[in-house]
Design an enzyme around this catalytic site. Structure first.
Site, short mmCIF file in Angstrom:
data_model
loop_
_atom_site.label_atom_id
_atom_site.label_comp_id
_atom_site.label_asym_id
_atom_site.label_seq_id
_atom_site.Cartn_x
_atom_site.Cartn_y
_atom_site.Cartn_z
N ASN A 1 -5.08 -7.04 -0.58
CA ASN A 1 -4.92 -8.50 -0.59
C ASN A 1 -5.32 -9.08 0.76
OD1 ASN A 1 -2.53 -7.22 0.31
ND2 ASN A 1 -1.31 -9.05 -0.05
N ILE A 2 -5.95 -10.24 0.70
CA ILE A 2 -6.40 -10.91 1.92
C ILE A 2 -5.85 -12.34 1.86
CG2 ILE A 2 -8.40 -11.62 3.28
CD1 ILE A 2 -10.00 -9.40 1.84
N GLU A 3 -4.88 -12.60 2.73
CA GLU A 3 -4.24 -13.91 2.70
C GLU A 3 -4.96 -14.89 3.63
OE1 GLU A 3 -0.07 -13.24 3.38
OE2 GLU A 3 0.16 -12.37 1.37
N GLU B 1 -6.48 -6.56 -6.44
CA GLU B 1 -7.22 -6.21 -7.65
C GLU B 1 -8.56 -6.94 -7.71
OE1 GLU B 1 -4.08 -7.12 -7.31
OE2 GLU B 1 -2.84 -6.50 -9.01
N1 THU Z 1 -0.67 -9.65 -4.62
C1 THU Z 1 -1.67 -8.77 -4.90
O1 THU Z 1 -2.58 -8.54 -4.08
N2 THU Z 1 -1.66 -8.15 -6.10
C2 THU Z 1 -0.65 -8.25 -7.02
O2 THU Z 1 -0.72 -7.62 -8.08
C3 THU Z 1 0.50 -9.12 -6.73
C4 THU Z 1 0.35 -10.01 -5.56
C5 THU Z 1 -0.64 -10.26 -3.28
C6 THU Z 1 -1.02 -11.72 -3.21
C7 THU Z 1 -0.29 -12.15 -1.95
O3 THU Z 1 -1.10 -11.86 -0.83
C8 THU Z 1 0.93 -11.27 -1.89
O4 THU Z 1 0.66 -10.18 -2.75
C9 THU Z 1 2.22 -11.95 -2.29
O5 THU Z 1 2.12 -12.51 -3.55
#
Ligand code: THU
Length: 169
Positions: A44-46, A57
């Site tokens: 994940n990249i925020e 994903e």
């Molecule tokens: N997130 C994912 O990358 N995949 C998931 O299946 C659930 C949520 C990430 C998005 C965000 O950066 C963090 O988790 C909190 O929701």
């Protein structure tokens, strides 16, 4: 858990190490296996805007698709939660469109895993269904009232809506 599944879970764990999650501190990794056995990783990249954040994903899927991959076997998702983390709704739609009803493996750092062998992604927007509908409308003879009225409703749609519908196909 088969050897291939175990390897994918390990790859998702590795991918999680690259997560950029300064806001939620919730790190997620994903590993996507193509039909031919190649593995693409994602994390994940925020973003400070929050809304532009990308889930692990989708990063893995977009990386693979942008390299020309189109056929996938399974995806593993790794997070550090007791109750395993399942893909969010947006990711399920993307998984459905690019990977079909593929195998989804959820896992946590303690070694707990759960395989959802097909069926995790019940009917979402299905581009084939939309195409079938449009083909039916275009191909229908004027005799069928319901189709004729639908056709006239379609004709009344603004050009923006029609452009958006076409872009979605
Ligand atoms: N997130 C994912 O990358 N995949 C998931 O299946 C659930 C949520 C990430 C998005 C965000 O950066 C963090 O988790 C909190 O929701």
């Amino acid at each position: 858990m088969t050897g291939a599944q175990g390897r994918l879970v390990k790859a998702a764990r590795r991918a999680r190490g690259k997560a950029v999650a300064p806001f939620s501190k919730f790190k997620v990794g994903a590993a996507l296996e193509t039909a031919r056995g190649k593995v693409y990783l994602g994390c994940n990249i925020e973003n400070a805007s929050y809304g532009l954040t990308l889930c692990a994903e989708r990063v893995a899927i977009f990386k693979a698709v942008s390299e020309g991959e189109r056929r996938f076997k399974r995806i593993a998702v790794m997070a550090d939660t007791g109750r395993l983390t399942a893909p969010c709704g947006a990711c399920r739609q993307i998984i459905w469109e690019f990977c079909g009803n593929c195998e989804v493996i959820m896992a946590n750092l303690k070694g707990k895993t759960f395989e959802e062998l097909k069926g995790m992604l019940p009917p979402t927007t299905d581009r084939q269904k939309i195409q079938d509908l449009i083909a039916a409308v275009n191909g229908a003879a004027g005799g069928n009232d319901r189709i004729a009225s639908f056709r006239s409703a379609l004709g009344k749609l603004g050009t923006t809506a029609v452009t958006m519908l076409k872009a979605a196909l």
